[in-house]
Enzyme design. Structure first.
Site, PDB file in Angstrom:
ATOM      1  N   HIS A  74      10.415 -11.553   2.106  1.00  0.00           N
ATOM      2  CA  HIS A  74       9.926 -10.543   1.158  1.00  0.00           C
ATOM      3  C   HIS A  74       9.534  -9.274   1.901  1.00  0.00           C
ATOM      4  O   HIS A  74       9.963  -8.176   1.557  1.00  0.00           O
ATOM      5  CB  HIS A  74       8.736 -11.112   0.378  1.00  0.00           C
ATOM      6  CG  HIS A  74       7.825 -10.097  -0.242  1.00  0.00           C
ATOM      7  ND1 HIS A  74       8.221  -9.305  -1.290  1.00  0.00           N
ATOM      8  CD2 HIS A  74       6.549  -9.723   0.046  1.00  0.00           C
ATOM      9  CE1 HIS A  74       7.222  -8.494  -1.633  1.00  0.00           C
ATOM     10  NE2 HIS A  74       6.199  -8.726  -0.827  1.00  0.00           N
ATOM     11  N   ASP A 103      25.525  20.430   4.733  1.00  0.00           N
ATOM     12  CA  ASP A 103      25.505  18.968   4.760  1.00  0.00           C
ATOM     13  C   ASP A 103      24.540  18.574   5.860  1.00  0.00           C
ATOM     14  O   ASP A 103      23.812  19.409   6.389  1.00  0.00           O
ATOM     15  CB  ASP A 103      26.920  18.407   5.042  1.00  0.00           C
ATOM     16  CG  ASP A 103      27.068  16.988   4.508  1.00  0.00           C
ATOM     17  OD1 ASP A 103      26.299  16.109   4.948  1.00  0.00           O
ATOM     18  OD2 ASP A 103      27.920  16.758   3.634  1.00  0.00           O
ATOM     19  N   TRP A 139       6.482 -11.493   8.797  1.00  0.00           N
ATOM     20  CA  TRP A 139       7.331 -10.355   9.187  1.00  0.00           C
ATOM     21  C   TRP A 139       6.930  -9.849  10.561  1.00  0.00           C
ATOM     22  O   TRP A 139       7.691  -9.150  11.217  1.00  0.00           O
ATOM     23  CB  TRP A 139       7.269  -9.232   8.147  1.00  0.00           C
ATOM     24  CG  TRP A 139       6.089  -8.300   8.273  1.00  0.00           C
ATOM     25  CD1 TRP A 139       4.819  -8.540   7.862  1.00  0.00           C
ATOM     26  CD2 TRP A 139       6.086  -6.985   8.839  1.00  0.00           C
ATOM     27  NE1 TRP A 139       4.020  -7.468   8.129  1.00  0.00           N
ATOM     28  CE2 TRP A 139       4.770  -6.488   8.726  1.00  0.00           C
ATOM     29  CE3 TRP A 139       7.068  -6.167   9.411  1.00  0.00           C
ATOM     30  CZ2 TRP A 139       4.405  -5.217   9.188  1.00  0.00           C
ATOM     31  CZ3 TRP A 139       6.695  -4.908   9.868  1.00  0.00           C
ATOM     32  CH2 TRP A 139       5.385  -4.450   9.755  1.00  0.00           C
ATOM     33  N   SER A 166      20.529   1.691  12.648  1.00  0.00           N
ATOM     34  CA  SER A 166      20.727   2.497  11.460  1.00  0.00           C
ATOM     35  C   SER A 166      19.610   3.532  11.308  1.00  0.00           C
ATOM     36  O   SER A 166      19.863   4.726  11.128  1.00  0.00           O
ATOM     37  CB  SER A 166      20.789   1.589  10.240  1.00  0.00           C
ATOM     38  OG  SER A 166      20.495   2.309   9.079  1.00  0.00           O
ATOM     39  N   SER A 167      18.355   3.072  11.428  1.00  0.00           N
ATOM     40  CA  SER A 167      17.232   4.006  11.276  1.00  0.00           C
ATOM     41  C   SER A 167      17.267   5.065  12.355  1.00  0.00           C
ATOM     42  O   SER A 167      16.964   6.234  12.115  1.00  0.00           O
ATOM     43  CB  SER A 167      15.896   3.296  11.402  1.00  0.00           C
ATOM     44  OG  SER A 167      15.804   2.295  10.477  1.00  0.00           O
ATOM     45  N   HIS A 250       2.394   0.075  13.779  1.00  0.00           N
ATOM     46  CA  HIS A 250       1.529   1.019  13.099  1.00  0.00           C
ATOM     47  C   HIS A 250       2.239   2.323  12.747  1.00  0.00           C
ATOM     48  O   HIS A 250       2.195   2.747  11.595  1.00  0.00           O
ATOM     49  CB  HIS A 250       0.195   1.252  13.785  1.00  0.00           C
ATOM     50  CG  HIS A 250      -0.674   2.044  12.886  1.00  0.00           C
ATOM     51  ND1 HIS A 250      -1.409   1.475  11.880  1.00  0.00           N
ATOM     52  CD2 HIS A 250      -0.798   3.370  12.731  1.00  0.00           C
ATOM     53  CE1 HIS A 250      -1.962   2.417  11.151  1.00  0.00           C
ATOM     54  NE2 HIS A 250      -1.615   3.587  11.658  1.00  0.00           N
ATOM     55  N   GLU A 252       5.160   2.585  12.128  1.00  0.00           N
ATOM     56  CA  GLU A 252       6.045   2.180  11.037  1.00  0.00           C
ATOM     57  C   GLU A 252       5.378   2.352   9.670  1.00  0.00           C
ATOM     58  O   GLU A 252       6.013   2.808   8.726  1.00  0.00           O
ATOM     59  CB  GLU A 252       6.456   0.715  11.244  1.00  0.00           C
ATOM     60  CG  GLU A 252       7.140   0.054  10.062  1.00  0.00           C
ATOM     61  CD  GLU A 252       8.525   0.596   9.778  1.00  0.00           C
ATOM     62  OE1 GLU A 252       9.093   1.263  10.671  1.00  0.00           O
ATOM     63  OE2 GLU A 252       9.025   0.371   8.669  1.00  0.00           O
ATOM     64  N   TYR A 254       3.211   4.504   8.823  1.00  0.00           N
ATOM     65  CA  TYR A 254       3.194   5.936   8.477  1.00  0.00           C
ATOM     66  C   TYR A 254       4.584   6.450   8.205  1.00  0.00           C
ATOM     67  O   TYR A 254       4.761   7.400   7.425  1.00  0.00           O
ATOM     68  CB  TYR A 254       2.485   6.744   9.557  1.00  0.00           C
ATOM     69  CG  TYR A 254       1.014   6.415   9.556  1.00  0.00           C
ATOM     70  CD1 TYR A 254       0.241   6.741   8.451  1.00  0.00           C
ATOM     71  CD2 TYR A 254       0.428   5.718  10.581  1.00  0.00           C
ATOM     72  CE1 TYR A 254      -1.083   6.377   8.378  1.00  0.00           C
ATOM     73  CE2 TYR A 254      -0.902   5.345  10.530  1.00  0.00           C
ATOM     74  CZ  TYR A 254      -1.645   5.683   9.424  1.00  0.00           C
ATOM     75  OH  TYR A 254      -2.951   5.310   9.356  1.00  0.00           O
ATOM     76  N   SER A 265       3.238  16.382  -2.318  1.00  0.00           N
ATOM     77  CA  SER A 265       2.963  17.798  -2.064  1.00  0.00           C
ATOM     78  C   SER A 265       3.976  18.704  -2.745  1.00  0.00           C
ATOM     79  O   SER A 265       3.743  19.892  -2.895  1.00  0.00           O
ATOM     80  CB  SER A 265       2.997  18.085  -0.560  1.00  0.00           C
ATOM     81  OG  SER A 265       2.109  17.258   0.122  1.00  0.00           O
ATOM     82  N   HIS A 299      -5.675  -2.157  16.066  1.00  0.00           N
ATOM     83  CA  HIS A 299      -6.568  -2.521  14.962  1.00  0.00           C
ATOM     84  C   HIS A 299      -6.003  -3.698  14.154  1.00  0.00           C
ATOM     85  O   HIS A 299      -6.682  -4.242  13.311  1.00  0.00           O
ATOM     86  CB  HIS A 299      -6.896  -1.326  14.053  1.00  0.00           C
ATOM     87  CG  HIS A 299      -5.734  -0.741  13.321  1.00  0.00           C
ATOM     88  ND1 HIS A 299      -5.602   0.593  13.099  1.00  0.00           N
ATOM     89  CD2 HIS A 299      -4.645  -1.285  12.765  1.00  0.00           C
ATOM     90  CE1 HIS A 299      -4.500   0.843  12.429  1.00  0.00           C
ATOM     91  NE2 HIS A 299      -3.892  -0.292  12.210  1.00  0.00           N
ATOM     92  N   HIS A 300      -4.743  -4.055  14.424  1.00  0.00           N
ATOM     93  CA  HIS A 300      -4.199  -5.262  13.797  1.00  0.00           C
ATOM     94  C   HIS A 300      -4.566  -6.504  14.595  1.00  0.00           C
ATOM     95  O   HIS A 300      -4.205  -7.607  14.214  1.00  0.00           O
ATOM     96  CB  HIS A 300      -2.680  -5.160  13.693  1.00  0.00           C
ATOM     97  CG  HIS A 300      -2.234  -4.046  12.799  1.00  0.00           C
ATOM     98  ND1 HIS A 300      -2.080  -4.206  11.451  1.00  0.00           N
ATOM     99  CD2 HIS A 300      -1.942  -2.756  13.049  1.00  0.00           C
ATOM    100  CE1 HIS A 300      -1.696  -3.062  10.905  1.00  0.00           C
ATOM    101  NE2 HIS A 300      -1.609  -2.155  11.859  1.00  0.00           N
ATOM    102  N   THR A 325      -6.006  12.484   6.850  1.00  0.00           N
ATOM    103  CA  THR A 325      -5.558  11.989   5.546  1.00  0.00           C
ATOM    104  C   THR A 325      -6.447  12.552   4.453  1.00  0.00           C
ATOM    105  O   THR A 325      -5.968  12.919   3.376  1.00  0.00           O
ATOM    106  CB  THR A 325      -5.587  10.455   5.509  1.00  0.00           C
ATOM    107  OG1 THR A 325      -5.053   9.964   6.730  1.00  0.00           O
ATOM    108  CG2 THR A 325      -4.751   9.938   4.369  1.00  0.00           C
ATOM    109  N   LYS A 328      -5.431  15.889   3.413  1.00  0.00           N
ATOM    110  CA  LYS A 328      -4.319  15.885   2.454  1.00  0.00           C
ATOM    111  C   LYS A 328      -4.818  15.632   1.032  1.00  0.00           C
ATOM    112  O   LYS A 328      -4.467  16.354   0.097  1.00  0.00           O
ATOM    113  CB  LYS A 328      -3.311  14.805   2.843  1.00  0.00           C
ATOM    114  CG  LYS A 328      -2.523  15.212   4.070  1.00  0.00           C
ATOM    115  CD  LYS A 328      -1.397  14.257   4.333  1.00  0.00           C
ATOM    116  CE  LYS A 328      -0.390  14.880   5.253  1.00  0.00           C
ATOM    117  NZ  LYS A 328       0.535  15.782   4.583  1.00  0.00           N
ATOM    118  N   ARG A 447      -4.391 -15.269   3.960  1.00  0.00           N
ATOM    119  CA  ARG A 447      -3.044 -14.935   3.495  1.00  0.00           C
ATOM    120  C   ARG A 447      -2.051 -15.967   4.023  1.00  0.00           C
ATOM    121  O   ARG A 447      -2.412 -16.828   4.820  1.00  0.00           O
ATOM    122  CB  ARG A 447      -2.656 -13.524   3.949  1.00  0.00           C
ATOM    123  CG  ARG A 447      -2.791 -13.276   5.415  1.00  0.00           C
ATOM    124  CD  ARG A 447      -2.677 -11.796   5.747  1.00  0.00           C
ATOM    125  NE  ARG A 447      -1.289 -11.347   5.723  1.00  0.00           N
ATOM    126  CZ  ARG A 447      -0.805 -10.385   6.518  1.00  0.00           C
ATOM    127  NH1 ARG A 447      -1.592  -9.775   7.399  1.00  0.00           N
ATOM    128  NH2 ARG A 447       0.449 -10.014   6.436  1.00  0.00           N
TER     129      ARG A 447
END
Ligand code: HEA
Ligand code: HEA
Ligand code: CUA
Ligand code: CU
Lengths: 531, 373, 291
Positions: A74, A103, A139, A166-167, A250, A252, A254, A265, A299-300, A325, A328, A447
């Site tokens: 998932h 293009d 994951w 790809s990315s 991390h 990732e 963002y 915006s 922090h993870h 943040t 924003k 979890r």
């Protein structure tokens, strides 16, 4: 200009094959978006399996191992298959239109970036049918557990390599397009914010994806070639994986939110009919978030037993992210302040984004407090946090963007009433789905478990009902898009009266080739200048 | 737009309910206060930060919804064109920074206190296994495994679920109150995480490394928790139960454990009949092996091999003893040499060779195991 | 049409990307099948590899033809340059992950296992006999591994290889000067020298690997020292190989008279790549062999 557009229209090949060999950014954008939608449904179906099993305590439908496979797949499908490709699709469609480029910078490579994805995901999804089943280690793929995966293991690693490639190519393409293909009238500090956020996102991708590729390669060699990166018996450390993984992981997250910031915006000034309050500070805030994202990864990992100084450092640096943040959030609010607002569907998504993302962000700040995280970590409180930022953040941002630009893409308006129904169902059900998960987490539900103690039953039921409702609501979305293409009212070139930007200067639907000649910018055509 | 407003008021209301200090024992919306000084500190920290976040939310959303209600075109609002204000921007950078500093100070204090594991009164080594916990009292030479005690019938919905469904074990960790207990956490296979909410923390158990943490439990009682790091198929089924007792009761318990372990030892010296072994083996199997090899020894296809008709369980005895004693590197099959006594190993192997239709008739004595070690 | 010189060149449909996806997928699925011990894995790998070669030759061939036919303008050149820079940056990050693993092991995990810092209990209760040292030859649990006899010395071949790569950086720059000044001979000689030095490097590296495997018993499976040694030097060697192939293509194109003093992106890209590989080696030499 019309002439050259006419001339180019002849090149457009017909049939299905067109989509395989196309080098046109609009075609490729469409492919990305459709692919993302398909993956959203596949990943969503897996989450429905999760929510169904969790509807009651006890094991009803799934073997615990299959449950873990669902959780793992998932997340992988949603992150790498749905949210990231959706944003790349938006970038493909919009960036050339917004900066006046004919293009993308590398149209052929653009095609390759997309066409790696179906192969990567066929590989990943095929593991569901393999001996031993799909990957079931989460994951985050922590060793040593992930090294016990069955035959699916190398397919997991290689599909991640393909997605990474790809990315990476997509990001290089986007960054070069932005740096080199803008119409000469458009300096960096006049780019639309969506383009800015994507510029920064592309940078994050280029810096983070190779690290992921590296660390999964280490997993591969640990499993098959006897290396001992993550094996203490040979001098390595399982926690080393976590450090390198989260150095990617991390940034990732963002990567998955910054383009949504760009979308919001863009939408809010349009429907508030008022320029964005602080264009420059938005740009600087985006850059600060990107910078900070590289120094907060641990922090993870507060509970893995790091030295005290490291825990303090990562706590402080993580808390700092709240500042840019916040800038924003405050900017969006003050853009709405004393505007002349209307609430078409894109605006509804944008407003709900501001509220719900902030809720997710605030729970993020709670998680950043190390001692408290010793309680929150690996509970449903974390699950609630990241679904608020990812679903009611990123995914809502994507929906907003699709409603906002769909008329430009298809030439037809979507049905406003249906759009609003889709929105309201989604908001109500997603909160029903995720808000109770805060309670579950605080009350002590871990979890990644298929079965739970009986005191967690009630909120799990509420959450599951919200989940089914949210899932079904997405069928409305498919109908809205289908209906718009088939039966929508014709849209004018400037679809929204408050909209600024070059994309509105071309007809709707946008012709197959646009901006063969760099356009000149008229006054007021840019976000930073006001209407 | 009443809808949005309703939702937000709804949400804020829920948030407030959540924060309300009136919570019942078992049915709680909020973090537990717990039973150690640290856990209370964490609870207070959590509440402070929660309220700050609620206040920020109310403020930001309040301003926004005021604007949404008032500054709408249908109300005749005309868009102002102001933008950019360095002053405002400085304010809204500075104020959050100050708030963050205010959060960081108590957090830092608590964290420093938590990390101080020096001068413990006793030390317990906790080791995670797939899927059970092993406890060793370093000062008292007492050690045992602690496994899920919930019957499978309850998990598979064939009988009603008990009060402590999934949070009950066969042998709880018993600890004294009012002592500084140091925990050393490690793992035998994959990463686990030892978490008892009432103690205020969780800490990962990482193979090859030892993590340290500590707790000072104020009151006697039973405190329940769970493994909190995904550790494979039965991650959801490895609970933790801590029973805190007053010092003297705790001492008594330690003494009784020692006696029990000695009599266990003596049993391994005896000769056993096949029926006795098989009966005992069935018990061991259902406790220790069933999670993977499944009831009836049927296994899980391609993940855990069946023992029913397995070439190992019906073939030469040495191979069978060997894999059970030493496990198999790189797979979930762990070495049981250090986990089970000679008697229990002999019993479970005898059982496996004579159950599930494996009719080898083999009869393994504890002494044979001792020799094979 | 789009090839007008002041317009950005937008290519037509292309078959190369989809071919590339098929090739890469075949390669990976083949490799996965080899690893899980299923059949036709290696065949699939070979087929995938061949498709990839075909695709690369075809794709780059197309680009070269377009470039030679004057379809590209300066803006396209800038795109290529930016593209190459960001690609190299991504490679830096890839190597960064492996260097991070090296430093993590050297600075953190090995000392912890030996009882330093927060590793006191780890050492006492899990690995009481382990002595931390770098290069790590005595492992925490030697029974699982093929322990190495000795570390790889920095003097000798590695030092020589450093010298070789540094000189190759000089020769490639010298070739670039030749190209810019229109001195074709200097360009060709410079390139040929660079390639020769690169190949010499690879040859010595291969020799050194043999020495490691046979004499020192040092391999990827001899603990974290061997692991980081082989992975870092191995990936570096792979990059030298790729760089050398790039330079060979450039040499071929120079012989065919492709480049002009002003427009020679492909040369520059290869040279940048070569310098990048060189810098990686210097860091590698310092931290893997020397210190
Ligand atoms: C889009 C994705 C996204 C985003 C944007 C964020 C944003 C943030 N996240 Fe989140 N996070 C995830 C996705 C995301 N996260 C995921 C997927 C995980 C789990 C991964 C896994 O384990 O599987 C995770 C987990 C996670 C953890 C680990 C929890 C654990 O496992 O124990 C932490 C801990 O610090 C954290 C913190 C934060 C913080 C501080 C932010 C900040 O960026 C938030 C900043 C925003 C605000 C604060 C709100 C607006 C600000 C104001 C209104 C200003 C005033 C505010 C203050 C002064 C407080 N996140
Ligand atoms: C962008 C990322 C993303 C998105 C969009 C989602 C979307 C959803 N997620 Fe997911 N989730 C993650 C990222 C994401 N998630 C991550 C990273 C994890 C952690 C994994 C880990 O622990 O390793 C996770 C874990 C996770 C868990 C915890 C599992 C566990 O710990 O065991 C749960 C449980 O409720 C959950 C639920 C959902 C639900 C209900 C949705 C819904 O929003 C989905 C809605 C969509 C659909 C339903 C599809 C469309 C509709 C149909 C197909 C029609 C048919 C519908 C019905 C039959 C009802 N997710
Ligand atoms: Cu042990 Cu989860
Ligand atoms: Cu994070």
């Amino acid at each position: 200009m019309t002439d050259s557009i006419q001339a180019h229209a002849d090149e457009k090949p017909a049939g299905l094959w067109r989509w395989v060999v196309t080098t046109n950014h609009k075609d490729i954008g469409t492919l990305y978006l459709l692919f993302a939608l398909l993956m959203f449904f596949i990943g969503g179906t897996m989450s429905m399996v999760i929510r169904t099993e969790l509807f009651q305590p006890g094991l009803q439908f799934t073997d615990p191992l299959f449950f873990n496979q669902m959780t793992t797949m998932h997340a992988l499908v949603m992150i790498f298959g749905a949210v990231m490709p959706a944003f790349v699709g938006l970038a493909n469609w919009q960036i050339p239109l917004m900066i006046g480029a004919p293009d993308m910078a590398f149209p052929r490579m653009n095609n390759w970036s997309f066409w790696l994805l179906p192969f990567a995901f066929s590989m990943l999804l095929s593991t569901l049918f393999m001996p031993g089943g799909a990957p079931a280690g989460g994951w985050t793929m922590y060793p040593p557990l992930v090294l016990m995966t069955g035959d699916a293991f190398p397919y997991l690693i290689f599909s991640i390599h393909l997605m990474g490639l790809s990315s990476l190519m997509g990001a290089i393409n986007i960054i070069v397009t932005i740096l080199n293909m803008r119409t000469p009238d458009m300096p960096l500090m006049k780019m639309p914010l969506f383009v800015w956020t994507w510029l920064v996102t592309a940078f994050l991708l280029i810096a983070a994806m190779p690290v992921l590729a590296g660390v999964v390669t280490m997993l591969l060699t640990d499993r098959y070639f006897g290396s001992s990166f993550f094996n203490a018996a040979g001098g390595g450390d399982p926690v080393m994986f976590q450090h390198i993984f989260w150095f990617f992981g991390h940034p990732e997250v963002y990567i998955m939110i910054l383009p949504a910031f760009g979308v919001v915006s863009t939408i809010i000034p349009t429907f508030a009919r008022k320029p964005l309050f602080g264009y420059a500070s938005m740009v600087y805030a985006t850059a600060s978030i990107a910078f900070l994202s590289f120094i907060v990864w641990a922090h993870h990992m507060f509970t893995v037993g790091m030295p005290l100084v490291a825990e303090l450092f990562f706590m402080y640096s993580t808390m700092l992210i709240a500042i840019p943040t916040g800038v924003k959030i405050f900017n969006w609010v003050s853009t709405m302040w004393r505007g002349s607002m209307t609430f078409e569907t894109p605006m509804l998504w944008a407003i709900s984004f501001v509220v719900l993302f902030t809720i997710g962000g605030l729970s993020g700040v709670m998680l950043a407090i190390t001692p408290a995280d010793f309680q929150y970590q690996d509970t449903y409180f974390v699950v609630a946090h990241f679904h608020y930022v990812l679903v009611t953040g990123s995914v809502f941002g994507i929906f907003g963007a699709v409603y906002y630009w769909l008329p430009k893409w298809t030439g037809n308006m979507y049905n406003e009433r249906l759009g609003k129904i889709h929105f309201w169902c989604s908001v109500v059900f997603s909160n029903l789905l995720y808000f109770p998960q805060h309670f579950l987490g605080l009350a002590g539900m871990p979890r990644r478990i298929p079965d739970y103690a009986i005191q967690f039953t009630d909120w799990n039921q509420v959450s599951s009902i919200g989940g089914f409702g949210f899932g079904l609501s997405q069928l409305i979305f498919v109908y809205v898009v289908f209906h718009a293409i088939r039966a929508g009212r014709k849209a004018p070139a400037r679809v929204w009266d408050g909209a600024v930007g070059l994309e509105w200067s071309v007809p709707s639907p946008a012709p197959y080739h646009t901006f063969q000649e760099p356009p000149k910018l008229a006054d007021g055509q840019l976000q930073s200048e006001g209407v | 737009m009443n809808g949005i407003k309703r939702i937000v008021t709804g949400l804020t209301a829920v948030l407030l309910v959540q924060a309300a200090p009136v919570v019942q024992a078992d049915y709680t919306l909020n973090l537990r206060q717990g039973v150690t000084p640290i856990s209370r500190e964490i609870y207070d920290l959590h509440m402070i930060i929660l309220w700050i976040c609620v206040a920020i939310g109310v403020l930001v959303f309040g301003v926004m919804f005021y604007s949404v209600l008032r500054h709408r075109r249908s109300q005749g609002a005309v868009a102002a064109q102001f933008h950019e204000s360095t002053f405002v921007e400085i304010i809204w950078t500075l104020v959050p920074s100050l708030i963050l500093v205010a959060m960081a100070i108590p957090a830092t204090k608590t964290l420093i206190a938590m990390e101080d594991t020096s001068n413990p009164d006793l030390t317990i080594q906790v080791t995670g296994y797939q899927w059970k916990w092993h406890y060793r009292y370093l000062d008292d030479e007492v050690s045992f495994f602690s496994l899920l005690a919930t019957p499978r019938d309850q998990i598979e919905n064939r009988s009603p679920k008990g009060e402590h469904y999934l949070l009950e074990v066969d042998q709880p960790l018993v600890v004294p109150t009012q002592k500084k207990i140091r925990f050393l956490l490690g793992s035998n296979d994959v990463i686990h995480s030892w978490w008892v909410p009432d103690l205020g923390w969780k800490r990962d158990a990482i193979p090859g490394f030892i993590n340290e943490s500590w707790a000072w439990i104020e009151e006697p009682g039973t405190y329940r928790g769970q493994c909190a790091e995904l550790c494979g198929r039965d991650h959801g089924f490895m609970p933790i139960v801590v029973v805190a007792k007053a010092e003297d009761e705790y001492r008594q318990w330690v003494a009784s454990q020692k006696v029990a372990q000695q009599s266990e030892q003596a049993l391994s010296e005896q000769e056993w009949s096949l029926e006795q072994l098989v009966a005992r083996g069935e018990e061991i199997y259902n406790k220790t092996c069933v999670a993977c090899h499944q009831p009836g020894g049927v296994g899980v296809p391609n993940v855990f091999p069946p023992l029913k008709g397995s070439p190992v369980a019906t073939g030469p005895l040495e191979a069978h003893i060997n894999i059970v004693l030493n496990g198999k590197q790189g797979t979930a099959m762990q070495a049981f040499a250090g986990q089970l006594s000679d008697l229990d190993l002999a019993a479970v192997i005898s059982y496996e060779r004579n159950a599930f239709g494996n009719n080898t008739g083999d009869h393994v004595q504890p002494t044979q195991i001792k020799a094979a070690r | 049409m789009s090839s007008v010189n002041d317009r950005y060149y937008v290519p037509h449909n292309s078959y190369w990307p989809i071919l590339g996806s098929i090739g890469l997928c075949a390669l990976f699925v083949g490799f996965a099948r080899v690893l899980t011990g299923e059949n036709i894995g290696s065949t699939l790998m070979v087929v995938g590899g061949l498709i990839m070669v075909l695709m690369l030759v075809g794709w780059f061939g197309t680009v070269i033809r377009e470039s030679q036919s004057g379809s590209y303008n300066q803006q396209v050149g800038r795109s290529f340059r930016w593209g190459m820079c960001w690609f190299i940056f991504s490679e830096v990050m890839f190597f960064g992950a492996f260097f991070a693993a090296l430093f993590y092991a050297r600075v953190l995990s090995v000392p912890w296992l030996g009882g330093e810092g927060s590793g006191f209990s780890t050492h006492l209760y899990v690995w009481p006999d382990f002595l931390a040292a770098w290069p790590l030859l005595q492992l925490p649990d030697p029974s699982q591994f093929d322990v190495a006899k000795a570390p790889m010395a920095a003097a000798g071949i590695p030092a020589l290889n450093t010298l070789i790569l540094l000189s190759s950086a000089a020769t490639v720059t010298w070739a670039h000067w030749g190209l810019k000044a229109g001195r074709r001979r200097q360009l060709i000689v410079g390139l040929a020298l660079t390639i020769a030095l690169g190949l010499l490097f690879l040859g010595l590296q291969a020799y050194e690997y043999r020495h490691a495997f046979t004499d020192l018993n040092l391999s990827i499976s001899s603990g974290i020292y061997g692991t980081t040694f082989i992975m870092l030097t191995g990936f570096h060697g792979l990059h030298v190989t790729v760089g050398a192939i790039m330079l060979m293509v450039i040499l071929g194109r120079s012989l065919a008279g492709h480049f002009t003093p002003l427009g020679h992106f492909a040369f520059e890209a290869s040279a940048w790549y070569w310098h990048f590989v060189d810098v990686v080696w210097l860091i590698l030499f310092t931290f893997v062999y020397w210190l």
